[in-house]
Design an enzyme around this catalytic site. Structure first.
Site, short mmCIF file in Angstrom:
data_model
loop_
_atom_site.label_atom_id
_atom_site.label_comp_id
_atom_site.label_asym_id
_atom_site.label_seq_id
_atom_site.Cartn_x
_atom_site.Cartn_y
_atom_site.Cartn_z
N THR A 43 0.84 -1.21 0.00
CA THR A 43 0.00 0.00 0.00
C THR A 43 0.87 1.25 0.00
O THR A 43 0.48 2.29 -0.54
CB THR A 43 -0.98 0.02 1.20
OG1 THR A 43 -0.25 0.18 2.41
CG2 THR A 43 -1.82 -1.23 1.23
N ASP A 44 2.06 1.14 0.56
CA ASP A 44 2.98 2.29 0.53
C ASP A 44 3.38 2.61 -0.91
O ASP A 44 3.47 3.78 -1.30
CB ASP A 44 4.22 1.98 1.38
CG ASP A 44 5.07 3.22 1.59
OD1 ASP A 44 4.59 4.17 2.24
OD2 ASP A 44 6.21 3.26 1.08
N PHE B 228 -45.62 18.92 3.85
CA PHE B 228 -45.60 17.49 4.20
C PHE B 228 -46.86 17.18 4.99
O PHE B 228 -47.02 17.60 6.14
CB PHE B 228 -44.35 17.14 5.02
CG PHE B 228 -44.18 15.66 5.23
CD1 PHE B 228 -43.96 14.80 4.16
CD2 PHE B 228 -44.27 15.10 6.51
CE1 PHE B 228 -43.83 13.42 4.34
CE2 PHE B 228 -44.14 13.72 6.70
CZ PHE B 228 -43.92 12.89 5.61
N HIS C 119 -33.96 18.94 9.57
CA HIS C 119 -35.22 19.50 10.09
C HIS C 119 -35.03 20.90 10.67
O HIS C 119 -34.06 21.16 11.39
CB HIS C 119 -35.78 18.59 11.19
CG HIS C 119 -36.01 17.18 10.76
ND1 HIS C 119 -36.89 16.83 9.76
CD2 HIS C 119 -35.46 16.01 11.19
CE1 HIS C 119 -36.88 15.52 9.60
NE2 HIS C 119 -36.02 14.99 10.45
O1 LIG Z 1 -40.25 14.86 3.33
C1 LIG Z 1 -40.42 14.15 4.33
N1 LIG Z 1 -40.48 12.80 4.21
C2 LIG Z 1 -40.69 11.97 5.27
O2 LIG Z 1 -40.74 10.72 5.10
C3 LIG Z 1 -40.82 12.56 6.53
N2 LIG Z 1 -41.02 12.05 7.79
C4 LIG Z 1 -41.06 13.10 8.64
O3 LIG Z 1 -41.19 13.02 9.89
N3 LIG Z 1 -40.89 14.28 7.96
C5 LIG Z 1 -40.75 13.96 6.65
N4 LIG Z 1 -40.54 14.72 5.55
#
Ligand SMILES: O=c1[nH]c(=O)c2[nH]c(=O)[nH]c2[nH]1
Length: 291
Positions: free
Chosen positions: A57-58, A158, A246
């Protein structure tokens, strides 16, 4: 009961290579992290410690540096192909090679508005990537990017998900959507303008992320992969990994304040992780491209 050696490979991981093109006063730098892995008939060393067929590897690491001097590095795909073919062509028992390369970006520092000739600042976390796999005479290239962090402050909803006894998540018709894109796309052939193809795939994914009114990150993932396949005939498969970064609206009611989607807590963990593959119906057999 018989016991045998299964699939194996070995190499040098994460060789840090920086080159400076000094052919003019305007220096150009390349900053790469290169990993090599060799495959083939390696049972002697595993079973008996007989290293006759083991290219150290060297030596693999030294080869990366020497190749960077002997010819311009060029695009990471080209450099990977050169290295992989060298290793598989040089030693009879080495019949396969996998070269992984990450490219780290640098921007010129503007001095009084003018890009400096030899001073740079790191472009950020984003890396351009490639995985070159050679088996015998054949080669496969999977290129992509990592840690491309994107956010849209509206245009994302969502709702409509099932509610069971453990569900607390509120439905939303207006949220922040943010992710750090890892994308890898598989090429049909090696006859590719690598730099242009990379720039276009990146542009297409960014434009799709921005433009699509999203009802889930899954929908955004598919749309990003589909758009690359529609516009780039040289690509036959796209794999995406999208962490859902998130952003939770903070409850400001204890302070008597409203929060109309203006103040958020950016949570770092846990995060949703949305992953998927988008591919053509007639995509070529991937061989060892992803292995
Ligand atoms: O775009 C999303 N998909 C998910 O599957 C999901 N699950 C979640 O808690 N938030 C989101 N947002």
């Amino acid at each position: 009961m018989g016991i045998t050696l299964g699939p194996n490979q070995y190499g040098k991981a994460e060789v840090r290579l920086v080159t400076v093109d000094r052919s003019s006063a305007v220096h150009r730098i390349k900053d790469l992290t290169v990993s090599t892995a060799l495959r083939g008939e390696l049972s002697a060393t595993h079973l008996r410690g007989d290293n006759e067929g083991v290219l150290a590897t060297d030596t693999q690491k030294n080869t990366v540096y020497a190749f960077a001097k002997q010819a311009p590095v060029g695009e990471i795909e080209e450099f990977g192909l050169r290295l992989a073919r060298h290793f598989t062509g040089s030693f009879e028992n080495i019949t396969g090679a996998r070269i992984l390369i990450d490219e780290h970006g640098w921007d010129r520092i503007p001095v009084q508005g003018k890009p400096h000739e030899h001073a740079f600042s790191r472009s950020g976390d984003e890396k351009r990537t490639t995985a070159v796999t050679v088996r015998g005479e054949r080669a496969w290239v999977v290129s992509g990017l990592r840690d491309l962090v994107v956010l849209k402050s509206t245009g994302s909803e969502f709702h409509g998900f099932p509610r069971d006894e453990y569900t607390t998540l509120a439905e939303t018709d207006d949220r922040i959507l943010a992710t750090a894109v890892t994308a890898r796309w598989r090429y049909r052939s090696l006859d590719v303008d690598w730099a242009k193809s990379f720039a276009e795939a990146r542009r297409i994914m960014l434009e799709t992320f921005a433009s699509l009114h999203s009802f889930s990150l899954q929908q955004t993932l598919y749309a990003m992969g589909e758009a690359v396949l529609k516009e780039r005939p040289e690509v036959c498969e796209v794999r995406l990994s999208l962490p859902n970064k998130h952003h939770f609206a903070v409850d400001l009611s204890p302070f008597g304040l409203p929060n109309d989607n203006e103040v958020f807590h950016a949570a770092d963990r846990p995060y949703g992780l949305i992953e998927g593959t988008v591919l053509r119906d007639d995509a070529e057999d991937p061989g060892p491209a992803w292995d």
